[in-house]
Design a protein around this motif. Structure first.
Motif, PDB file in Angstrom:
ATOM      1  N   UNK A  42       3.471   1.371   8.442  1.00 15.42           N
ATOM      2  CA  UNK A  42       3.822   0.269   7.547  1.00 15.42           C
ATOM      3  C   UNK A  42       5.327   0.206   7.338  1.00 15.42           C
ATOM      4  N   UNK A  43       5.787  -0.983   7.022  1.00 15.54           N
ATOM      5  CA  UNK A  43       7.152  -1.146   6.512  1.00 15.54           C
ATOM      6  C   UNK A  43       7.047  -1.080   5.001  1.00 15.54           C
ATOM      7  N   UNK A  44       7.479   0.041   4.453  1.00 16.66           N
ATOM      8  CA  UNK A  44       7.230   0.305   3.044  1.00 16.66           C
ATOM      9  C   UNK A  44       8.490   0.784   2.355  1.00 16.66           C
ATOM     10  N   UNK A  45       8.754   0.195   1.205  1.00 17.01           N
ATOM     11  CA  UNK A  45       9.911   0.576   0.403  1.00 17.01           C
ATOM     12  C   UNK A  45       9.504   1.643  -0.604  1.00 17.01           C
ATOM     13  N   UNK A  46      10.505   2.336  -1.149  1.00 19.18           N
ATOM     14  CA  UNK A  46      10.200   3.300  -2.205  1.00 19.18           C
ATOM     15  C   UNK A  46       9.910   2.604  -3.525  1.00 19.18           C
ATOM     16  N   UNK A  47      10.162   1.302  -3.579  1.00 15.60           N
ATOM     17  CA  UNK A  47       9.841   0.506  -4.762  1.00 15.60           C
ATOM     18  C   UNK A  47       8.343   0.223  -4.770  1.00 15.60           C
ATOM     19  N   UNK A  48       7.589   0.744  -5.753  1.00 10.93           N
ATOM     20  CA  UNK A  48       6.133   0.557  -5.755  1.00 10.93           C
ATOM     21  C   UNK A  48       5.722  -0.892  -6.006  1.00 10.93           C
TER      22      UNK A  48
END
Length: 293
Positions: A42-48
C-alpha cells in the motif's frame, strides 16, 4: 489405558503451560510481521487520517530501482563485513591472550566487557567528545602533539572518515561478545593437545590451525552469524554518531518518518528479512556440513 490417559493429561498440561508463550510470540512477532508485509503493498502515510491506497508491487519496484537504496545496501554490506570480521578477530585474539592465568585476570575481564554492557548513548557521546575538533583528545594528540595535521579534521562531518569511525566504534563496542564466547570454548580444550603438538615441533600458528581452530569453529560460525544479523539492522550507533553514513537502518528510518512513506519502509524491511533469511539458511547448511546442526 492408564498410560494413554496420563499421556493425554500431560499433553493438556503442556498446552496450558505453553499457551502464554505462544500467545506472546503470535502477538509480538507473527502479527507485526504479517501486518508489515500487508502494508508493503500500500501507499500509506504515517497519518492515520489518510486512507492507504493499494499499489501492488510498486513499492518493491521503486525500492529495487532506487539508486540511494542500492548505495545504502552496499554501504551496509561493507559495514557489516568489516565490523563482523574486525570484532570477531579482535575478540578471538583477546580471548586467546586471556586464556591463561595472570594477576587481576577477573578484573581485566570485567573491564573488557564494559563497552558491551554500557548504554549506547554514553559511549557515543564519549566518542564524539574525543573526536571534537575544538577540545577532543584525538585532535589534541594528532594536531598539537604529533603534528600529523595542520588543523583539526572534522571527523564526523566527512563521509569517508565517518564511515571509518563508525566501523571502529562497532568493532570496539561489540568485540566483547566474541571474546566471551571464544573464551568459554577455549577453556574446554584439553591442554594435552597443545603439549602433544609442541612435542611434535608445531609452531604457534600450527597449534592454532590444528588444535584451536577446529575446536572453536562451531562457535565461530554462530558468533559471526549472529553478529552479522545484528549489525545488518544497526541503527542507533550510526544515527547518533553521524549523519554521513547512510546504512539501511538510516535509509529505512528516513523513508518512514522523514519522507512519510510507511508502505515503502515496510517493503524495505521485507527485503531485509529475505536477505537475512537467505544468510541464515546458508549458515545453517554450513553448520550442518561441519556436523554441528
Amino acid at each position: 489405558m492408564k498410560t494413554k490417559a496420563k499421556k493425554r493429561n500431560d499433553n493438556k498440561l503442556a498446552a496450558v503451560l505453553l499457551f502464554p508463550s505462544i500467545f506472546l510470540v503470535l502477538l509480538l512477532v507473527a502479527y507485526p510481521m504479517v501486518s508489515n508485509f500487508q502494508i508493503s503493498f500500500f501507499e500509506q502515510s504515517i497519518n492515520p487520517n489518510l486512507d492507504p491506497t493499494f499499489i501492488g508491487f510498486q513499492n518493491y519496484t521503486d525500492i529495487l530501482t532506487d539508486v540511494e537504496f542500492l548505495k545504502s545496501l552496499g554501504i551496509t554490506f561493507l559495514y557489516t563485513f568489516l565490523t563482523v570480521v574486525g570484532s570477531t578477530v579482535v575478540g578471538l585474539a583477546v580471548a586467546i591472550f586471556f586464556n591463561r592465568p595472570f594477576m587481576f585476570r577477573k578484573l581485566s575481564r570485567a573491564l573488557i566487557i564494559a563497552s558491551y554492557v554500557a548504554p549506547t548513548i554514553s559511549l557515543v557521546f564519549a566518542w564524539k567528545y574525543m573526536f571534537n575538533n575544538s577540545y577532543g583528545v584525538i585532535n589534541y594528540l594528532t594536531v598539537d602533539v604529533l603534528g600529523l595535521f595542520d588543523q583539526a579534521p572534522l571527523w564526523f562531518d566527512r563521509p569517508s572518515s565517518s564511515f571509518v569511525l563508525v566501523v571502529l566504534f562497532a568493532i570496539w563496542r561489540y568485540f566483547p561478545y566474541a571474546f566471551i564466547s571464544f573464551l568459554a570454548i577455549l577453556q574446554t580444550i584439553d591442554n594435552t593437545l597443545y603439549e602433544a603438538a609442541e612435542i611434535d615441533g608445531a609452531s604457534a600458528w600450527q597449534k592454532f590451525k590444528v588444535v584451536t581452530l577446529p575446536a572453536i569453529m562451531p562457535v565461530l560460525i554462530i558468533v559471526a552469524t549472529l553478529r552479522a544479523i545484528w549489525q545488518f539492522y544497526t541503527f542507533e550507533d550510526v544515527f547518533l554518531l553521524t549523519n554521513q553514513v547512510n546504512t539501511l537502518g538510516i535509509y529505512l528510518y528516513q523513508t518512514a518518518f522523514a519522507f512519510n512513506d510507511l508502505g515503502k519502509a515496510a517493503s524495505i524491511s521485507v527485503i531485509l528479512f529475505l536477505i537475512l533469511f537467505a544468510v541464515i539458511l546458508l549458515t545453517r547448511k554450513r553448520v550442518n556440513a561441519n556436523g554441528n546442526g
